[in-house]
Design an enzyme around this catalytic site. Structure first.
Site, PDB file in Angstrom:
ATOM      1  N   GLU A   1      -2.990 -42.283 -12.438  1.00  0.00           N
ATOM      2  CA  GLU A   1      -1.597 -41.853 -12.295  1.00  0.00           C
ATOM      3  C   GLU A   1      -0.995 -42.553 -11.080  1.00  0.00           C
ATOM      4  O   GLU A   1      -1.628 -42.623 -10.021  1.00  0.00           O
ATOM      5  CB  GLU A   1      -1.536 -40.330 -12.127  1.00  0.00           C
ATOM      6  CG  GLU A   1      -0.221 -39.773 -11.650  1.00  0.00           C
ATOM      7  CD  GLU A   1       0.972 -40.116 -12.537  1.00  0.00           C
ATOM      8  OE1 GLU A   1       2.030 -40.456 -12.003  1.00  0.00           O
ATOM      9  OE2 GLU A   1       0.825 -40.039 -13.777  1.00  0.00           O
TER      10      GLU A   1
ATOM     11  N   CYS B   1      21.352 -27.709 -25.730  1.00  0.00           N
ATOM     12  CA  CYS B   1      20.663 -27.425 -26.999  1.00  0.00           C
ATOM     13  C   CYS B   1      21.532 -27.888 -28.157  1.00  0.00           C
ATOM     14  O   CYS B   1      22.566 -27.290 -28.437  1.00  0.00           O
ATOM     15  CB  CYS B   1      20.395 -25.933 -27.146  1.00  0.00           C
ATOM     16  SG  CYS B   1      19.326 -25.247 -25.872  1.00  0.00           S
TER      17      CYS B   1
ATOM     18  N   CYS C   1       6.633 -38.173 -26.657  1.00  0.00           N
ATOM     19  CA  CYS C   1       7.826 -37.328 -26.781  1.00  0.00           C
ATOM     20  C   CYS C   1       8.976 -38.101 -27.415  1.00  0.00           C
ATOM     21  O   CYS C   1      10.112 -37.629 -27.426  1.00  0.00           O
ATOM     22  CB  CYS C   1       8.249 -36.786 -25.414  1.00  0.00           C
ATOM     23  SG  CYS C   1       8.662 -38.066 -24.210  1.00  0.00           S
TER      24      CYS C   1
END
Length: 454
Positions: free
Chosen positions: A335, A80, A411
């Protein structure tokens, strides 16, 4: 100026990789663990013609948005990067990262809406991947995350961003592996047994799927007993799998996975649908934020189309396609991972869905085949590619296949900006970008771009 020199800087903004950005005598200085608004004394660690890297030696004046991190290991763990920054301010900084990428990489002016916060910013991470090693002298098992810019494992006993059960399972594995003659992995010598432990945790049921990644091509003595012991000691564990990965690679999992005890999946509930998630299934790590994204996409489609034909590309377990299926005439899903497609088929059967068509193919090859044969046109195409984004061929074919809107889920702001630039040059218009905070306390941000195809 030279390396090791100390200077005083004012941090102005955050880079797309989470470094504080300051300027000193025309030089751009990237500072680790810095918050915009900080006044810092920093030591130069790397020097280039136009930029430098630096580390903090003293906080002279603290930003009003700098806070005490909830994790005691934040300074040494690479998991983090932004825990020392107030959460609401993190969201503001992430919006700025997207806006900067759109402007500088995409050369575009696009409305970026305020990010939707994660419903939880602690205990949110429902997929955990811990590398495993062993100390040289005491032979103690280490399990945790890598120290930043290294492969040195920080032994994590408590991680506040993941469910508490993860700490207990990892600690049990760390303390009992030796009893079964199972050693930790030695990356330099490519020796030892246990390379990684991967946990998938269901938000809906609190069940945990444990996968032991071993440095072997086949099972070995006591591995079955070790798996059984993990299963027996935790009522939360739905099953224990073993993944065999003997390759000299940084890829976490190998090709072959076997179920040793229990079930080889967990169930997750998103909106009103139940999904099956296996050891290698791509599924969002933050189920509550994922539900926000699926709800946003579903509501947008519902508000703008009546019984549309939808193509779900890079579909994974077809989470988007399944989530929107009850407002669509038909969903076509593509996929390349067979495991993901098999799980999608099980999920479709489990939810008694009749209007989803599955294809186990590479997305680009499917687009080419679709254009050459069926020549169907889709009202909505959902693109959810990996971090590298889409190829130009894929984007061009998506335009040809679409007669309404592309919903691009990303993302990575940099590849999103690049791909939106390409689509804009081909005549598409971007309506807006809606960010969602999926990866709290990191510099990562998920975005949904709405694109009109003329």
């Amino acid at each position: 100026m030279k390396v090791t020199d100390e200077i005083i800087v004012d941090v102005e903004k955050l880079s797309n990789l989470g470094f504080g950005i300051a300027k000193h005598d025309g030089l751009v200085v990237f500072v680790e663990s810095a918050c915009p608004g900080d006044k810092l004394k920093v030591k130069i660690t790397k020097l280039n013609k136009n930029w430098a890297n630096a580390q903090i030696t003293e906080i002279i004046e603290k930003s009003p948005n700098r806070v005490a991190p909830p994790c005691a290991m934040q300074n040494v763990c690479g998991g983090c990067q932004l825990q020392f920054i107030d959460y609401d301010y993190q969201l503001k900084l992430k919006k700025e990262i997207i806006e900067d990428a759109i402007k500088t990489i995409g050369n575009l002016e696009i409305e970026v809406k305020d990010p939707v916060a994660s419903p939880q910013n602690l205990h949110y991470r429902h997929k955990v991947q811990y590398p495993i090693a062993q100390t040289k002298v005491s032979r103690r098992i280490l399990a945790g995350y890598y120290k930043p810019k290294s492969h040195e494992i920080i032994n994590i006993k408590h991680c506040p961003i993941q469910p508490e059960i993860c700490d207990r399972i990892i600690d049990f594995i760390r303390n009992t592996a030796f009893d079964y003659g199972i050693s930790g992995f030695d990356e330099k010598k490519h020796g030892g047994d246990l390379r990684h432990v991967v946990l998938r945790i269901s938000k809906a049921t609190d069940k945990v799927l444990v996968t032991l990644v071993v440095n072997s091509t086949r099972t070995f003595d006591k591995l079955q007993d070790f798996a059984q012991n993990i299963y027996d000691n935790f009522k939360e564990v739905s099953g224990v799998c073993v993944n065999f990965n003997p390759k000299k690679t940084n890829v976490i999992m190998g090709d072959n996975t076997e179920l040793f005890v229990g079930k080889d999946f967990i169930k997750e509930r998103i909106l009103d649908k139940t999904f099956r998630i296996g050891p290698k299934t791509f599924f969002q790590i933050n189920p509550e934020s994922a539900e926000n994204i699926f709800a946003f996409v579903k509501n947008y489609i519902k508000d703008n189309f009546e019984a549309p034909m939808v193509l779900d590309a890079y579909a994974g377990v077809t989470s988007f396609g399944i989530s929107v299926s009850d407002i669509c005439r038909k969903v076509v899903s593509v996929e390349e991972s067979k495991e993901a497609v098999d799980l999608a088929a099980e999920t479709i059967e489990l939810n008694e869905i009749k209007n989803v068509e599955l294809h186990n193919m590479d997305t680009q090859k499917f687009f080419e085949k679709e254009l050459a044969t069926k020549k169907r046109k889709f009202d909505v195409i959902i693109l959810d590619p990996p971090r590298k984004g889409c190829s130009e061929n894929c984007l061009e074919n998506a335009i040809k296949l679409c007669k309404g809107k592309i919903i691009y889920v990303s993302c990575n702001p940099a590849t999103l900006a690049r791909d939106l630039k390409f689509l804009s040059e081909k005549g598409a218009t971007v309506e807006f970008i809606q960010p969602f905070d999926m990866f709290c306390h990191t510099y990562h941000i998920e975005s949904v771009a709405i694109i009109n195809i003329v």
